[in-house]
Design a protein around this motif. Structure first.
Motif, PDB file in Angstrom:
ATOM      1  N   TRP A  92     -29.768 -21.802  29.564  1.00 46.95           N
ATOM      2  CA  TRP A  92     -29.120 -20.505  29.329  1.00 46.95           C
ATOM      3  C   TRP A  92     -28.038 -20.636  28.259  1.00 46.95           C
ATOM      4  O   TRP A  92     -27.930 -19.792  27.356  1.00 46.95           O
ATOM      5  N   THR A  93     -27.245 -21.686  28.343  1.00 46.07           N
ATOM      6  CA  THR A  93     -26.168 -21.889  27.373  1.00 46.07           C
ATOM      7  C   THR A  93     -26.722 -22.076  25.966  1.00 46.07           C
ATOM      8  O   THR A  93     -26.220 -21.492  24.995  1.00 46.07           O
ATOM      9  N   ASP A  94     -27.773 -22.893  25.838  1.00 48.47           N
ATOM     10  CA  ASP A  94     -28.381 -23.102  24.520  1.00 48.47           C
ATOM     11  C   ASP A  94     -28.937 -21.794  23.967  1.00 48.47           C
ATOM     12  O   ASP A  94     -28.811 -21.505  22.773  1.00 48.47           O
ATOM     13  N   SER A  95     -29.569 -20.999  24.836  1.00 45.60           N
ATOM     14  CA  SER A  95     -30.123 -19.729  24.386  1.00 45.60           C
ATOM     15  C   SER A  95     -29.028 -18.763  23.967  1.00 45.60           C
ATOM     16  O   SER A  95     -29.164 -18.035  22.976  1.00 45.60           O
ATOM     17  N   LEU A  96     -27.932 -18.749  24.709  1.00 47.56           N
ATOM     18  CA  LEU A  96     -26.809 -17.880  24.345  1.00 47.56           C
ATOM     19  C   LEU A  96     -26.283 -18.234  22.960  1.00 47.56           C
ATOM     20  O   LEU A  96     -26.112 -17.355  22.099  1.00 47.56           O
ATOM     21  N   HIS A  97     -26.019 -19.506  22.721  1.00 45.77           N
ATOM     22  CA  HIS A  97     -25.450 -19.933  21.443  1.00 45.77           C
ATOM     23  C   HIS A  97     -26.488 -19.907  20.316  1.00 45.77           C
ATOM     24  O   HIS A  97     -26.110 -19.985  19.142  1.00 45.77           O
ATOM     25  N   GLY A  98     -27.764 -19.797  20.661  1.00 44.62           N
ATOM     26  CA  GLY A  98     -28.799 -19.717  19.632  1.00 44.62           C
ATOM     27  C   GLY A  98     -28.942 -18.341  19.016  1.00 44.62           C
ATOM     28  O   GLY A  98     -29.513 -18.208  17.923  1.00 44.62           O
ATOM     29  N   PHE A  99     -28.489 -17.284  19.703  1.00 48.71           N
ATOM     30  CA  PHE A  99     -28.417 -15.924  19.166  1.00 48.71           C
ATOM     31  C   PHE A  99     -29.772 -15.291  18.841  1.00 48.71           C
ATOM     32  O   PHE A  99     -29.801 -14.273  18.142  1.00 48.71           O
ATOM     33  N   ARG A 100     -30.863 -15.827  19.356  1.00 48.88           N
ATOM     34  CA  ARG A 100     -32.137 -15.152  19.088  1.00 48.88           C
ATOM     35  C   ARG A 100     -32.177 -13.759  19.723  1.00 48.88           C
ATOM     36  O   ARG A 100     -32.962 -12.908  19.321  1.00 48.88           O
ATOM     37  N   TRP A 101     -31.339 -13.531  20.720  1.00 46.95           N
ATOM     38  CA  TRP A 101     -31.297 -12.234  21.386  1.00 46.95           C
ATOM     39  C   TRP A 101     -30.764 -11.122  20.486  1.00 46.95           C
ATOM     40  O   TRP A 101     -30.829  -9.934  20.855  1.00 46.95           O
ATOM     41  N   LEU A 102     -30.279 -11.443  19.307  1.00 43.55           N
ATOM     42  CA  LEU A 102     -29.865 -10.395  18.371  1.00 43.55           C
ATOM     43  C   LEU A 102     -31.026  -9.478  17.999  1.00 43.55           C
ATOM     44  O   LEU A 102     -30.805  -8.323  17.606  1.00 43.55           O
ATOM     45  N   ARG A 103     -32.258  -9.986  18.118  1.00 45.07           N
ATOM     46  CA  ARG A 103     -33.403  -9.161  17.746  1.00 45.07           C
ATOM     47  C   ARG A 103     -33.519  -7.918  18.631  1.00 45.07           C
ATOM     48  O   ARG A 103     -34.076  -6.895  18.197  1.00 45.07           O
ATOM     49  N   GLY A 129     -16.101 -21.141  16.616  1.00 45.12           N
ATOM     50  CA  GLY A 129     -16.296 -21.370  15.190  1.00 45.12           C
ATOM     51  C   GLY A 129     -15.403 -22.449  14.611  1.00 45.12           C
ATOM     52  O   GLY A 129     -15.800 -23.164  13.684  1.00 45.12           O
ATOM     53  N   GLY A 130     -14.206 -22.605  15.138  1.00 43.16           N
ATOM     54  CA  GLY A 130     -13.285 -23.587  14.580  1.00 43.16           C
ATOM     55  C   GLY A 130     -13.229 -24.891  15.329  1.00 43.16           C
ATOM     56  O   GLY A 130     -12.412 -25.757  14.983  1.00 43.16           O
ATOM     57  N   ARG A 131     -14.066 -25.050  16.349  1.00 45.74           N
ATOM     58  CA  ARG A 131     -14.040 -26.278  17.156  1.00 45.74           C
ATOM     59  C   ARG A 131     -15.453 -26.847  17.225  1.00 45.74           C
ATOM     60  O   ARG A 131     -16.293 -26.369  17.979  1.00 45.74           O
ATOM     61  N   ILE A 132     -15.726 -27.844  16.425  1.00 46.92           N
ATOM     62  CA  ILE A 132     -17.082 -28.387  16.311  1.00 46.92           C
ATOM     63  C   ILE A 132     -17.298 -29.400  17.429  1.00 46.92           C
ATOM     64  O   ILE A 132     -17.055 -30.607  17.269  1.00 46.92           O
ATOM     65  N   SER A 133     -17.749 -28.900  18.564  1.00 50.77           N
ATOM     66  CA  SER A 133     -18.012 -29.762  19.700  1.00 50.77           C
ATOM     67  C   SER A 133     -18.775 -28.967  20.743  1.00 50.77           C
ATOM     68  O   SER A 133     -18.850 -27.728  20.680  1.00 50.77           O
ATOM     69  N   GLY A 134     -19.370 -29.675  21.690  1.00 53.48           N
ATOM     70  CA  GLY A 134     -20.031 -29.040  22.812  1.00 53.48           C
ATOM     71  C   GLY A 134     -21.409 -28.516  22.497  1.00 53.48           C
ATOM     72  O   GLY A 134     -21.930 -28.680  21.378  1.00 53.48           O
ATOM     73  N   PRO A 135     -22.030 -27.847  23.469  1.00 53.97           N
ATOM     74  CA  PRO A 135     -23.402 -27.341  23.297  1.00 53.97           C
ATOM     75  C   PRO A 135     -23.552 -26.373  22.129  1.00 53.97           C
ATOM     76  O   PRO A 135     -24.610 -26.313  21.510  1.00 53.97           O
ATOM     77  N   ALA A 136     -22.492 -25.617  21.824  1.00 52.66           N
ATOM     78  CA  ALA A 136     -22.595 -24.630  20.747  1.00 52.66           C
ATOM     79  C   ALA A 136     -22.883 -25.266  19.399  1.00 52.66           C
ATOM     80  O   ALA A 136     -23.445 -24.614  18.506  1.00 52.66           O
ATOM     81  N   ALA A 140     -29.697 -28.776  17.023  1.00 54.07           N
ATOM     82  CA  ALA A 140     -30.859 -27.919  17.284  1.00 54.07           C
ATOM     83  C   ALA A 140     -30.421 -26.487  17.558  1.00 54.07           C
ATOM     84  O   ALA A 140     -31.055 -25.526  17.095  1.00 54.07           O
ATOM     85  N   VAL A 141     -29.343 -26.320  18.322  1.00 53.77           N
ATOM     86  CA  VAL A 141     -28.822 -24.983  18.614  1.00 53.77           C
ATOM     87  C   VAL A 141     -28.265 -24.345  17.352  1.00 53.77           C
ATOM     88  O   VAL A 141     -28.462 -23.144  17.092  1.00 53.77           O
ATOM     89  N   THR A 142     -27.583 -25.137  16.541  1.00 57.61           N
ATOM     90  CA  THR A 142     -27.026 -24.614  15.293  1.00 57.61           C
ATOM     91  C   THR A 142     -28.126 -24.133  14.362  1.00 57.61           C
ATOM     92  O   THR A 142     -27.997 -23.075  13.716  1.00 57.61           O
ATOM     93  N   ALA A 143     -29.222 -24.866  14.268  1.00 59.29           N
ATOM     94  CA  ALA A 143     -30.342 -24.450  13.422  1.00 59.29           C
ATOM     95  C   ALA A 143     -30.909 -23.114  13.887  1.00 59.29           C
ATOM     96  O   ALA A 143     -31.191 -22.218  13.073  1.00 59.29           O
ATOM     97  N   THR A 144     -31.079 -22.967  15.196  1.00 60.80           N
ATOM     98  CA  THR A 144     -31.583 -21.704  15.737  1.00 60.80           C
ATOM     99  C   THR A 144     -30.618 -20.566  15.430  1.00 60.80           C
ATOM    100  O   THR A 144     -31.032 -19.454  15.060  1.00 60.80           O
TER     101      THR A 144
END
Length: 571
Positions: A92-103, A129-136, A140-144
């Motif tokens: 769920w966390t990966d999907s949230l940060h992946g933003f595919r739900w914008l569609r 956005g200013g803290r490069i760490s964690g699942p976000a 792979a999540v960043t690419a999505t």
């Protein structure tokens, strides 16, 4: 089958490579290198690539109400930003940060949906956005996320003020720089290819130098050559990988055409090979066959991809490089796994299902593999990957492949398939009115000294499927009377009724009245319980036909599935 001491030498290179990759990742995102992700932001978005994934405006309404149903898990935000919640479900966390739900906001097409999308993107930038760490910030999540932000930039930026426009582009460009720095150290496989797609898409969608466009295309071309096989399959041998990658590669191909740029030499040929391969894995009702990580699929989603296949010809019959066979006559389709195990570094989702098959007739699935529960409890995954979860032979209650599924290495490399069938000869034989193949695998050779060979013959316009399973030692001799207990399994789809008469004949009946009869000689079949992991609503109870015997006493077993026409369900 758990790993043994003999398997550890196979694992060490993978473990050391992953540990070195993680060390480089930590170093690249550390204070000494983080400055590389900042820089001048582009002034505008040139083009928004299309998104071929299905969208639903009702989901946009749920998101506005604070109800996020992602990856099979529902979270109510209670008025808080979802990016501030600590949710244990990693998918769920990966999907949230992946933003595919914008569609779904795009599908809603309202000012309210656009404003909601903008608020959520703004929340993510402010919180993560200013803290490069964690699942976000997993690559792979960043690419999505980069792909989703580019595809739906018109939704996010519609009616926004200039400060947000600049903040959005600044964050997007930082993520792209981050991805460029990290993609060389990503593990081989689908995620790394998607990262290359994201970088290439960004080079076209944002103002960048011609050198950057050429470099992104060149590196994507190299990745496509490494991962897309000559028959259109993915190196992981997963049907879902073909579907997911096409959903990203097709919009990229269209964006190259829209922008008048020369695509990588391998992009168009790869897509043109992958589209027929997707149809190869598709049953007549539109669902994908359940091999190597395939679970429940949406026929509409598959059709949304296949409508871009301009050839619309008959699918392949023998995918030699991917290692699959397809038999089709009349309304009957048989799809079988006849290939070797994939390379260990892309086998994290591979199953021990060599020589398993699925049979469908029209819109009904009769014989299936159990598939996987994509969003279910992780403890189901080892069960679904085992040979016993596939319609093939299991020897001594042991899978035909070993998985690195225990010990401290699991936390480092997951559960790749470290030892499986390597020698899988296959001979195809098609003629007037029949389709057939004979294949074998050596997955049980190292431990038990037994080769499994399977012949499938579809004839009589798809009304009869003949099968033969043979077991022998590498030299051709019959198996010895030790460690030779065989269970031939035929898993039945949950929608099919199953019963057995006093003679051992098994009847399979669909709700429409279509009926198939299973018969065998030499050993009486039994009906046992099974689990179908790939159900739309999650795992479902079902049944399986099991033939148990000793290969030393019965080295050759023949069976038949016959379609019986005009037989009512209550026969």
């Amino acid at each position: 089958m758990a790993i043994t001491a003999a398997d550890r030498p196979r694992l060490w290179p993978l473990v050391l490579r992953e540990m070195w990759r993680r060390a480089r990742l930590r170093m690249r995102v550390g204070p000494l290198y983080r400055w590389r992700f900042s820089g001048r932001a582009p002034e505008r978005v040139l083009v928004a690539p299309p998104d071929l994934r299905l969208a639903d405006s009702h989901i946009a309404a749920d998101i506005y109400a604070g109800r996020f149903a992602l990856a099979g898990h529902i979270v109510e935000t209670g008025g808080e930003s979802p990016f501030q919640l600590n949710v244990a479900n990693r998918a769920w966390t990966d999907s949230l940060h992946g933003f595919r739900w914008l569609r779904h906001m795009r599908e809603a097409g309202t000012d309210l949906a656009n404003a909601n999308a903008r608020v959520l993107v703004s929340d993510w930038i402010a919180i993560h956005g200013g803290r490069i760490s964690g699942p976000a910030w997993q690559p792979a999540v960043t690419a999505t996320r980069v792909i989703a932000w580019l595809q739906h930039s018109t939704v996010v930026l519609q009616g926004c003020e200039l400060p947000f426009y600049r903040t959005f582009l600044k964050s997007l460009s930082a993520q792209i720089r981050y991805l460029r720095a990290l993609v060389p150290d990503m593990p081989a496989g689908e995620d790394r290819l998607r990262a290359r797609v994201a970088i290439a898409m960004a080079s076209l969608s944002l103002p960048q130098s011609p050198a950057s466009v050429r470099q992104a295309a060149k590196r994507l071309d190299t990745e496509l050559k490494e991962q897309i096989l000559p028959d259109g399959g993915h190196v992981s041998r997963s049907p879902m990988a073909v579907l997911e990658l096409l959903a990203d590669l097709l919009p990229l191909r269209q964006t190259y055409a829209t922008q008048g740029e020369t695509p990588p030499p391998e992009l168009v040929p790869a897509v043109e090979r992958m589209l027929p391969m997707l149809r190869f894995f598709r049953h007549q009702d539109g669902n994908l066959a359940r091999f190597n990580g395939a679970g429940a699929t949406s026929p509409d989603r598959i059709m949304a991809i296949l409508q871009h296949d301009e050839t619309q010809g008959a699918p392949l019959t023998y995918a030699t490089h991917s290692g699959f066979n397809r038999l089709q006559l009349g309304q009957t389709t048989v799809i079988a796994d006849t290939g070797a195990a994939p390379p260990v570094d892309v086998s994290g989702r591979a199953h021990a299902g060599c020589l398993s098959f699925e049979l469908s007739s029209g819109r009904h699935h009769f014989i299936v593999n159990c598939g996987i529960d994509v969003f279910g409890p992780p403890e189901y995954l080892p069960l679904s990957r085992a040979t016993a979860a596939h319609s093939t032979a299991t020897l001594n209650d042991t899978s035909s492949a070993r998985f690195a599924s225990s010990g401290w290495t699991y936390d480092v490399i997951g559960a790749p398939l470290v030892q499986g069938p390597r020698n899988t000869p296959c001979q195809r034989d098609d003629g007037d009115g029949f389709r057939s193949f004979t294949a074998s695998h050596d997955g049980y050779g190292p431990r038990f000294g037994i080769i499994h060979e399977r012949m499938l013959l579809l004839r009589e316009n798809g009304y009869i499927l003949d099968g033969a399973d043979r077991f022998y030692r590498p030299g051709g001799e019959p198996p010895r009377a030790k460690s030779d207990a065989v269970a031939l399994r035929f898993h039945v789809h949950p929608d099919i009724d199953v019963w057995q008469d006093e003679h051992g004949q098994v009847t399979l009946a669909a709700a429409s009245g279509e009926t198939w009869v299973f018969t065998t000689g030499g050993a009486r079949p039994a009906i046992e319980d099974s689990i179908f992991f790939a159900g739309i609503a999650g795992p479902a109870r079902t049944r399986q036909i099991v033939i148990s015997f000793n290969a030393s006493e019965l080295p050759d077993v023949r069976w038949r599935l016959t379609r019986v026409t005009g037989t009512p369900r209550a026969a």
